[in-house]
Design a protein around this motif. Structure first.
Motif, mmCIF file in Angstrom:
data_model
loop_
_atom_site.group_PDB
_atom_site.id
_atom_site.type_symbol
_atom_site.label_atom_id
_atom_site.label_comp_id
_atom_site.label_asym_id
_atom_site.label_seq_id
_atom_site.Cartn_x
_atom_site.Cartn_y
_atom_site.Cartn_z
ATOM 1 N N ASN A 149 0.917 -1.213 0.017
ATOM 2 C CA ASN A 149 0.049 -0.031 -0.090
ATOM 3 C C ASN A 149 0.937 1.295 -0.078
ATOM 4 O O ASN A 149 1.486 1.504 1.033
ATOM 5 C CB ASN A 149 -0.960 -0.006 1.201
ATOM 6 N N GLY A 209 3.276 0.494 -5.780
ATOM 7 C CA GLY A 209 3.487 -0.428 -4.769
ATOM 8 C C GLY A 209 4.874 -1.084 -4.886
ATOM 9 O O GLY A 209 5.557 -1.143 -3.789
ATOM 10 N N ILE A 251 -2.287 -5.965 -3.363
ATOM 11 C CA ILE A 251 -1.806 -4.717 -3.893
ATOM 12 C C ILE A 251 -2.848 -3.697 -4.007
ATOM 13 O O ILE A 251 -3.940 -3.884 -4.812
ATOM 14 C CB ILE A 251 -1.212 -4.938 -5.393
ATOM 15 N N GLN A 276 -2.967 2.699 -5.622
ATOM 16 C CA GLN A 276 -1.870 3.439 -5.472
ATOM 17 C C GLN A 276 -2.094 4.894 -5.997
ATOM 18 O O GLN A 276 -2.814 4.946 -6.930
ATOM 19 C CB GLN A 276 -0.702 2.493 -6.456
ATOM 20 N N GLY A 335 0.426 -1.012 -9.447
ATOM 21 C CA GLY A 335 0.293 -1.762 -8.378
ATOM 22 C C GLY A 335 1.960 -2.399 -8.031
ATOM 23 O O GLY A 335 2.722 -2.323 -7.269
#
Length: 256
Positions: free
Chosen positions: A108, A113, A129, A132, A137
């Motif tokens: 996160n 990510g 994931i 973002q 991600g």
């Protein structure tokens, strides 16, 4: 600074602000990390990989990367049951490394990510994931023999470029999807994409693709592209036909 503690929260028994491993730096290579921190064990071999397990990485304000792994070539390592947060920067940055596996981890980040660059034989298995800030991600480039298996992408994109030998399977995308470009030998199996925005799923200038048992459900916009193949050569395509509750769009196939 990494803080060693035995008090647990989130995904594990340890809380740290960040993790930095650079195997070309004698102050923060794998050997030093394993000696100094209880949350790291192993010796880096196939039979006894370095394991970082049950760690919550908080990613404090001002950090560029919550986890940085660089120049780790020829040493096996596993992140297992870890949570990687990032307030300002990237959750994880992997560069010039190999033989890494991320299992049952949560990413996160306010930026991206996990970023993987110039790193071979990297795998993400059963990871979550979440949304973002920059949509990505997991982002990978110039990294061969990659595996993404059993992961959930929530409002985050799988973004891959310049990769040879990709295996993607058992993924779920919520809201957004995937983009794979300039890559060869791609196996994409048994995955589902829900309720994505315009142009979230596509291959561009890719060769030798197996795209089988893929389910795509719903769309927020009329007449968007569900999945596109542009300047690609394909081996097998099979897109499942689910019950669509929202508007239906179409696929585009542009083959060499």
């Amino acid at each position: 600074m990494i803080i060693k503690t035995s008090s647990g929260s989130g995904s594990g028994s340890y809380i740290v602000s960040n993790i930095t491993i650079d195997d070309m730096n004698s102050s923060c290579n794998w050997e030093v990390t394993e000696i100094n921190y209880d949350w790291c064990s192993g010796s880096g071999t196939h039979e006894d990989p370095y394991i970082i397990e049950n760690v919550l990485i908080t990613g404090e304000s001002g950090l560029t990367q919550s986890v940085s792994i660089k120049n780790s070539i020829g040493k096996y390592f596993i992140f297992r049951n870890c949570t990687v947060n990032a307030i300002d920067g990237y959750g994880m940055w992997i560069q010039n490394s190999s033989l890494g596996s991320f299992e049952n981890c949560w990413f996160n980040s306010s930026q991206k990510g996990a970023i993987v660059r110039y790193s071979d034989n990297i795998a993400f298995r059963n990871c979550n994931i979440s949304k973002q800030g920059q949509n990505v991600g997991i982002g990978m480039d110039n990294s061969n023999n990659t595996i993404i298996d059993g992961c959930l992408f929530s409002d985050a994109i799988l973004d891959m470029e310049y990769i040879v030998n990709i295996t993607v399977r058992n993924l779920e995308f919520n809201v957004k999807g995937f983009s794979i470009r300039n890559s060869d030998y791609i196996t994409f199996l048994d995955s589902v994409s829900y309720n994505f925005y315009s142009w979230s799923n596509g291959f561009v200038e890719c060769n030798y693709i197996i795209f089988d048992n893929i389910t795509i459900v719903g769309s927020f916009e009329e007449n968007n592209i569900w999945v596109g193949f542009f300047e690609c050569t394909l081996s097998l395509i099979h897109i499942s036909e689910p019950t669509r509750l929202l508007s239906i769009s179409y696929a585009v196939f542009c083959l060499k």
